[in-house]
Enzyme design. Structure first.
Site, short mmCIF file in Angstrom:
data_model
loop_
_atom_site.label_atom_id
_atom_site.label_comp_id
_atom_site.label_asym_id
_atom_site.label_seq_id
_atom_site.Cartn_x
_atom_site.Cartn_y
_atom_site.Cartn_z
N THR A 91 12.13 41.19 -60.93
CA THR A 91 13.26 41.62 -60.09
C THR A 91 14.39 40.61 -60.29
O THR A 91 14.71 39.83 -59.40
CB THR A 91 12.86 41.68 -58.59
OG1 THR A 91 12.25 40.43 -58.21
CG2 THR A 91 11.87 42.81 -58.34
N CYS A 267 20.79 12.99 -29.06
CA CYS A 267 20.45 12.37 -30.34
C CYS A 267 20.92 13.18 -31.55
O CYS A 267 21.72 12.69 -32.36
CB CYS A 267 18.95 12.13 -30.43
SG CYS A 267 18.32 10.92 -29.26
N LYS A 323 16.47 20.86 -23.40
CA LYS A 323 15.15 21.36 -23.72
C LYS A 323 14.27 21.20 -22.48
O LYS A 323 14.70 20.63 -21.47
CB LYS A 323 14.52 20.63 -24.92
CG LYS A 323 14.19 19.17 -24.67
CD LYS A 323 13.48 18.58 -25.88
CE LYS A 323 13.04 17.15 -25.64
NZ LYS A 323 12.30 16.59 -26.80
#
Length: 432
Positions: A91, A267, A323
């Site tokens: 391909t 960070c 988070k």
């Protein structure tokens, strides 16, 4: 090596993937017919020779041709006797970068031509690298008139120069399809190798191949860019990267390799900005590292657009910190999301089990009050307050199993940003 009955396999294409596939399956005890239009390749196999150099391949070809397990032909007639056809044609890239599917289409036409009304069941396994959706859009329609034919995706993970070893000692075997019996039958071909195949959907199997190759390319590019920067700074790049790889918990591991929400915190954004600033000051161009922050911004934009498009006026957001299990709000992508929602006139309530405004101080407090001065009015004191108020929920942070159960029990429509799908009511275990 086989303990079960051999399977009659036809392999379409005797290039690097096809010839290795044919010889290796024959060495596992199967009966394999390699099919290729190139007479040179066929003559080489019939003479017990590999058509190209690949370590260990010629020995396998010679041994299995001599044992009568491997043969080759330029005719596709052998497909009629096969239980499985492995499509291993090329391909190649077109000028615009798209995949060229002409060889694949021709191979499928050849298969269809060999199938008659009374033909036995046949599995067509696509090993050629094809873009997700190709089997659904190209292969299945071409074979739709043959009910005895099943189509699966069985992508290869063979590296030139170690292809035989990669086949016989696989790190990953993937088989995808919607017909479970066919998927399991192809997976069983690999059973003697002692690897447990990953059984997935058709499109997932195709996507896994691209994800693997893209990840390999990203890793190489990352190492080279770290090497370039280290070299400019007079630092031993090999020592840097070999030490980085010692961390198998966070660095060389599944950590961070789950689709989810944008990154934030005190960070990653800060350190990337500093790194790129120094890269520019050294007159270096490191496109991969420089693209990390713009990539994150685009992902955040996709999430914001998806939430803004929700058909709801009152939106409850679960999670505010960057988070879970922290109260650090600095550069939290959720804060940016809230700013956009408020700017669009949406009513918003937020719950985060670890955020209490009277306990936040310093730069953390300064950041949130500067971004959203009236954040105190948006914060709910409990999850229940949000669940009894909201028309729609947005899960922007992983939560405990108990919280997830309460959210599910509420019956309120949910968009879970943490699973990376960005689809309304998209919810699965990844949110936990």
């Amino acid at each position: 090596m086989r303990t079960g009955d051999p399977t009659q396999i036809a392999v379409l294409g005797l290039g690097y993937v096809g010839c290795v596939t044919a010889a290796c399956f024959a060495s596992l005890g199967h009966r394999v017919m390699g099919i290729d239009r190139d007479q040179h390749k066929v003559d080489n196999v019939l003479a017990g020779r590999a058509p190209f150099y690949e370590p260990g391949l010629e020995d396998l070809v010679r041994e299995n041709v001599a044992a009568g397990r491997l043969s080759a032909s330029t005719s596709a007639d052998g497909i009629a006797n096969a239980a499985v056809v492995m499509v291993c044609v090329g391909t190649p890239s077109e000028k615009n970068g798209n995949l060229g599917l002409s060889q694949l289409r021709r191979a499928i036409e050849e298969i269809a031509a060999q199938i008659s009304e009374g033909s036995k069941p046949l599995i067509v396994a696509i090993r050629s690298t094809v873009f997700p959706g190709t089997s659904e859009e190209v292969v299945l329609p071409a074979l739709s008139g043959h009910k005895q034919v099943s189509v699966v995706s069985n992508p290869e993970f063979l590296r030139e120069g170690s292809a035989v070893k990669d086949f016989m000692e696989p790190s990953l075997v993937v088989v995808g399809g919607s017909q479970q019996a066919a998927v399991e039958q192809v997976a069983d071909l690999y059973a003697p190798l002692g690897v447990r195949a990953c059984l997935v959907s058709l499109g997932t199997a195709e996507m896994i191949k691209y994800a693997c190759n893209a990840f390999h390319a990203v890793k190489i590019s990352f190492a080279n860019e770290v090497g370039a920067l280290s070299g400019r700074l007079g630092i031993d790049a090999q020592e840097v990267m070999s030490t980085l790889c010692q961390d198998v918990k966070l660095n060389v591991s599944p950590a961070y390799l789950k689709p989810g929400f944008a990154f934030g915190g005190s960070c990653l954004p800060k350190d990337l900005r500093a790194l790129i600033y120094r890269v520019h000051s050294l007159d270096l161009k490191l496109p991969l590292l420089e693209s990390a922050l713009p990539s994150n911004e685009q992902h955040l934009k996709r999430a914001i657009d998806a939430v803004v498009d929700l058909p709801a006026k009152r939106i409850g957001v679960i999670g505010l910190a960057f988070k879970e299990n922290t109260d650090d709000l600095r550069e939290s992508p959720v804060v940016t999301l809230l700013e956009q929602l408020l700017g669009k006139g949406r009513e918003v309530r937020v719950f985060d089990p670890h955020i209490q405004m009277d306990a936040i101080y310093g730069s953390n407090r300064h950041f949130i009050l500067e971004s959203i001065p009236h954040i105190g009015r948006l914060l709910a004191g409990s999850l229940e307050q949000v669940l009894t108020w909201a028309d729609h929920l947005v899960l922007a942070q992983k939560q405990s199993a108990e919280t997830i159960e309460r959210i599910q029990a509420s019956g309120i429509p949910l968009m879970a940003l943490v699973n990376g799908s960005l689809e309304p009511s998209a919810f699965n275990g990844a949110a936990q």
